[in-house]
Scaffold this motif. Structure first.
Motif, PDB file in Angstrom:
ATOM      1  N   LYS A   1       0.767  -1.287  -0.134  1.00 40.36           N
ATOM      2  CA  LYS A   1       0.124   0.051  -0.009  1.00 40.36           C
ATOM      3  C   LYS A   1       0.922   1.279   0.026  1.00 40.36           C
ATOM      4  N   ARG A   2       0.803   2.079  -0.831  1.00 40.95           N
ATOM      5  CA  ARG A   2       1.530   3.295  -1.001  1.00 40.95           C
ATOM      6  C   ARG A   2       0.651   4.550  -0.798  1.00 40.95           C
ATOM      7  N   GLY A   3       1.210   5.697  -0.317  1.00 38.74           N
ATOM      8  CA  GLY A   3       0.540   6.934  -0.268  1.00 38.74           C
ATOM      9  C   GLY A   3       1.420   8.118  -0.417  1.00 38.74           C
ATOM     10  N   ARG A   4       0.977   9.130  -0.447  1.00 37.89           N
ATOM     11  CA  ARG A   4       1.643  10.396  -0.829  1.00 37.89           C
ATOM     12  C   ARG A   4       1.691  11.307   0.807  1.00 37.89           C
ATOM     13  N   SER A   5       2.767  11.545   1.115  1.00 41.58           N
ATOM     14  CA  SER A   5       2.889  12.304   2.339  1.00 41.58           C
ATOM     15  C   SER A   5       2.786  13.809   2.022  1.00 41.58           C
ATOM     16  N   SER A   6       1.635  14.341   2.996  1.00 40.69           N
ATOM     17  CA  SER A   6       1.186  15.718   2.735  1.00 40.69           C
ATOM     18  C   SER A   6       1.822  16.456   3.927  1.00 40.69           C
ATOM     19  N   ALA A  10       8.375  19.093   0.645  1.00 35.73           N
ATOM     20  CA  ALA A  10       9.227  18.410  -0.218  1.00 35.73           C
ATOM     21  C   ALA A  10       8.301  17.228  -0.894  1.00 35.73           C
ATOM     22  N   ALA A  11       8.925  16.548  -1.920  1.00 37.80           N
ATOM     23  CA  ALA A  11       8.671  15.596  -2.683  1.00 37.80           C
ATOM     24  C   ALA A  11       8.657  14.228  -1.533  1.00 37.80           C
ATOM     25  N   PHE A  16       3.898   1.453   3.362  1.00 37.71           N
ATOM     26  CA  PHE A  16       3.389   0.678   4.622  1.00 37.71           C
ATOM     27  C   PHE A  16       3.530  -0.759   4.166  1.00 37.71           C
ATOM     28  N   GLU A  17       3.753  -1.366   5.537  1.00 45.07           N
ATOM     29  CA  GLU A  17       3.865  -2.920   5.234  1.00 45.07           C
ATOM     30  C   GLU A  17       3.434  -3.400   6.596  1.00 45.07           C
ATOM     31  N   GLY A  18       2.644  -4.506   6.701  1.00 40.01           N
ATOM     32  CA  GLY A  18       1.887  -5.261   7.702  1.00 40.01           C
ATOM     33  C   GLY A  18       0.712  -4.258   8.281  1.00 40.01           C
ATOM     34  N   SER A  19       0.364  -4.701   9.595  1.00 44.93           N
ATOM     35  CA  SER A  19      -0.747  -4.034  10.317  1.00 44.93           C
ATOM     36  C   SER A  19      -0.673  -4.272  11.687  1.00 44.93           C
ATOM     37  N   GLY A  20      -1.210  -3.409  12.558  1.00 44.64           N
ATOM     38  CA  GLY A  20      -1.369  -3.549  14.036  1.00 44.64           C
ATOM     39  C   GLY A  20       0.172  -3.309  14.482  1.00 44.64           C
ATOM     40  N   LEU A  21       0.426  -4.165  15.541  1.00 43.51           N
ATOM     41  CA  LEU A  21       1.701  -4.085  15.992  1.00 43.51           C
ATOM     42  C   LEU A  21       2.844  -4.160  15.339  1.00 43.51           C
ATOM     43  N   GLU A  22       2.732  -5.087  14.162  1.00 38.94           N
ATOM     44  CA  GLU A  22       3.601  -5.471  13.114  1.00 38.94           C
ATOM     45  C   GLU A  22       3.929  -4.419  11.974  1.00 38.94           C
ATOM     46  N   ALA A  23       3.141  -3.460  12.158  1.00 34.35           N
ATOM     47  CA  ALA A  23       3.076  -2.407  10.991  1.00 34.35           C
ATOM     48  C   ALA A  23       4.347  -1.575  10.826  1.00 34.35           C
ATOM     49  N   ARG A  24       4.818  -1.482   9.694  1.00 41.74           N
ATOM     50  CA  ARG A  24       6.066  -0.794   9.546  1.00 41.74           C
ATOM     51  C   ARG A  24       5.834   0.419   8.460  1.00 41.74           C
ATOM     52  N   ARG A  25       6.347   1.433   8.444  1.00 44.81           N
ATOM     53  CA  ARG A  25       6.308   2.788   7.648  1.00 44.81           C
ATOM     54  C   ARG A  25       7.442   3.083   6.924  1.00 44.81           C
ATOM     55  N   CYS A  26       7.675   3.271   5.631  1.00 43.81           N
ATOM     56  CA  CYS A  26       9.044   3.743   5.253  1.00 43.81           C
ATOM     57  C   CYS A  26       8.424   4.918   4.367  1.00 43.81           C
ATOM     58  N   GLU A  27       9.139   6.230   4.695  1.00 43.79           N
ATOM     59  CA  GLU A  27       8.714   7.404   4.127  1.00 43.79           C
ATOM     60  C   GLU A  27      10.118   8.009   3.573  1.00 43.79           C
ATOM     61  N   LEU A  28      10.094   8.427   2.181  1.00 35.37           N
ATOM     62  CA  LEU A  28      11.313   8.801   1.852  1.00 35.37           C
ATOM     63  C   LEU A  28      11.041  10.460   1.221  1.00 35.37           C
ATOM     64  N   ARG A  29      11.947  11.064   1.558  1.00 32.78           N
ATOM     65  CA  ARG A  29      11.473  12.755   1.176  1.00 32.78           C
ATOM     66  C   ARG A  29      12.759  13.216   0.489  1.00 32.78           C
ATOM     67  N   LEU A  30      12.532  14.062  -0.501  1.00 30.10           N
ATOM     68  CA  LEU A  30      13.414  14.676  -1.262  1.00 30.10           C
ATOM     69  C   LEU A  30      13.312  16.051  -0.866  1.00 30.10           C
ATOM     70  N   GLY A  31      14.434  16.808  -0.188  1.00 32.59           N
ATOM     71  CA  GLY A  31      14.269  17.997   0.183  1.00 32.59           C
ATOM     72  C   GLY A  31      15.361  18.461   0.978  1.00 32.59           C
ATOM     73  N   ASP A  32      15.455  19.731   1.543  1.00 33.28           N
ATOM     74  CA  ASP A  32      16.410  20.051   2.518  1.00 33.28           C
ATOM     75  C   ASP A  32      16.198  19.923   4.105  1.00 33.28           C
ATOM     76  N   ASP A  45      14.021   6.907  12.097  1.00 31.00           N
ATOM     77  CA  ASP A  45      15.174   5.729  12.263  1.00 31.00           C
ATOM     78  C   ASP A  45      16.176   5.815  11.787  1.00 31.00           C
ATOM     79  N   ALA A  46      16.251   6.285  10.310  1.00 31.09           N
ATOM     80  CA  ALA A  46      17.609   6.277   9.494  1.00 31.09           C
ATOM     81  C   ALA A  46      17.318   7.413   8.646  1.00 31.09           C
ATOM     82  N   ILE A  47      18.734   8.112   8.344  1.00 26.36           N
ATOM     83  CA  ILE A  47      18.627   9.055   7.398  1.00 26.36           C
ATOM     84  C   ILE A  47      19.666   8.996   6.437  1.00 26.36           C
ATOM     85  N   LEU A  48      19.279   9.027   5.061  1.00 26.53           N
ATOM     86  CA  LEU A  48      20.486   8.879   4.052  1.00 26.53           C
ATOM     87  C   LEU A  48      20.698  10.196   3.580  1.00 26.53           C
TER      88      LEU A  48
END
Length: 137
Positions: A1-6, A10-11, A16-32, A45-48
């Motif tokens: 399941k994918r969505g756009r952050s509002s 920045a872009a 999202f993966e899983g649900s409930g306590l096992e849910a994980r979210r990965c958000e990729l942002r392009l910006g300053d 949790d992590a910064i590139l």
């Protein structure tokens, strides 16, 4: 399941993966990173960190802003993978720099082959550890 952050101008792409306590979210942002709200930085949790600033006016101020923001708001345990050596940036700030909570991680010490460097670019890894003494080693 994918969505756009509002939440940010920045872009961004959120996955999202899983649900409930096992849910994980990965958000990729392009910006300053400097434009990121402090509350968001405190939850990451992590910064590139793709930061390579050429010499010139404003570079020292940009480095000071970056290091100050990371020192003040990165959460304990956050991992940073960066093009540039964060400790080198921090050392260049001089004696007025905030204490550095980031400790080096072994991250592809022999280099990682890239489109601009087939022999490999050495990426730098760091972990925010607020329980260990500040260090630039």
């Amino acid at each position: 399941k994918r969505g756009r952050s509002s939440d940010s101008a920045a872009a961004a792409l959120t996955m999202f993966e899983g649900s409930g306590l096992e849910a994980r979210r990965c958000e990729l942002r392009l910006g300053d990173l400097g434009d990121l709200p402090d509350i968001d930085l405190e939850e990451i949790d992590a910064i590139l960190l793709e930061v390579v600033m050429p010499p010139g006016p404003g570079r020292a101020a940009a480095h000071a802003r970056l290091c100050g923001q990371l020192a003040a708001h990165c959460r304990h345990g956050c991992v940073i993978a960066a093009y540039e050596d964060l400790h080198s940036l921090w050392r260049a700030l001089g004696p007025g720099a905030p204490p550095c909570p980031f400790h080096r991680l072994p991250l592809c010490p022999g280099g990682y082959s890239t489109s601009w460097s087939a022999s490999g670019h050495c990426f730098h890894g760091f972990r925010c550890d607020r329980q260990a003494p500040a260090s630039l080693e």
